[in-house]
Design an enzyme around this catalytic site. Sequence first.
Site, PDB file in Angstrom:
ATOM      1  N   TYR A  24      46.876  51.470  48.948  1.00 23.87           N
ATOM      2  CA  TYR A  24      47.105  50.748  50.203  1.00 23.87           C
ATOM      3  C   TYR A  24      47.426  51.750  51.312  1.00 23.87           C
ATOM      4  CZ  TYR A  24      47.188  46.440  47.513  1.00 23.87           C
ATOM      5  OH  TYR A  24      46.851  45.395  46.714  1.00 23.87           O
ATOM      6  N   ASN A  47      41.549  38.054  53.232  1.00 24.73           N
ATOM      7  CA  ASN A  47      40.205  38.445  53.643  1.00 24.73           C
ATOM      8  C   ASN A  47      39.245  37.265  53.511  1.00 24.73           C
ATOM      9  OD1 ASN A  47      38.258  38.513  51.318  1.00 24.73           O
ATOM     10  ND2 ASN A  47      39.960  39.611  50.440  1.00 24.73           N
ATOM     11  N   CYS A  55      38.899  44.159  46.412  1.00 24.15           N
ATOM     12  CA  CYS A  55      40.342  44.370  46.566  1.00 24.15           C
ATOM     13  C   CYS A  55      40.944  44.885  45.263  1.00 24.15           C
ATOM     14  CB  CYS A  55      41.029  43.072  46.992  1.00 24.15           C
ATOM     15  SG  CYS A  55      39.979  41.652  47.045  1.00 24.15           S
ATOM     16  N   HIS A  56      40.208  44.702  44.156  1.00 26.92           N
ATOM     17  CA  HIS A  56      40.741  45.163  42.872  1.00 26.92           C
ATOM     18  C   HIS A  56      40.714  46.686  42.787  1.00 26.92           C
ATOM     19  CE1 HIS A  56      36.401  44.342  42.408  1.00 26.92           C
ATOM     20  NE2 HIS A  56      36.410  45.511  41.833  1.00 26.92           N
ATOM     21  N   GLU A  82      34.799  48.403  35.526  1.00 25.77           N
ATOM     22  CA  GLU A  82      34.057  49.203  36.509  1.00 25.77           C
ATOM     23  C   GLU A  82      34.077  50.677  36.137  1.00 25.77           C
ATOM     24  OE1 GLU A  82      34.978  48.440  40.492  1.00 25.77           O
ATOM     25  OE2 GLU A  82      33.929  46.536  40.444  1.00 25.77           O
TER      26      GLU A  82
END
Length: 93
Positions: A24, A47, A55-56, A82
């Site tokens: 962040y 958002n 956002c992850h 991912e």
Amino acid sequence: MMTPFAKKVYSIVAKIPLGQVRTYKWVAKCAGRQRASRAVGTILKNNPYPLIIPCHRVVKSNKTIGGYIYGEKRKKMILELEKGIAICLANKE
DNA sequence: CAAACTATTCAGC
DNA sequence: GCTGAATAGTTTG
């Protein structure tokens, strides 16, 4: 509502590569407000497209999960997924 | 853990 | 418009 700061945050977060993570604080700094790390979290959860905004891939400074619309557990799982996908792509190339 | 700080949003006046 | 409260954070002690 889209504030200039939020727009920048979305642009930056949307550019985070697959399997990569940012903090962040990092996003806030890139958006022009290093001290607005808190606002980044509020913006990401508010958002307009939570599905196309990764956002992850945004975590706290100590790499711990801050929060996630689908739950912290899912966020962590997606990050692992991912990461595996990124390795797969790297091997393929 | 608690407090202070920060940018943004929201409810009340 | 301003104030106070709230938030998926950070820092300091």
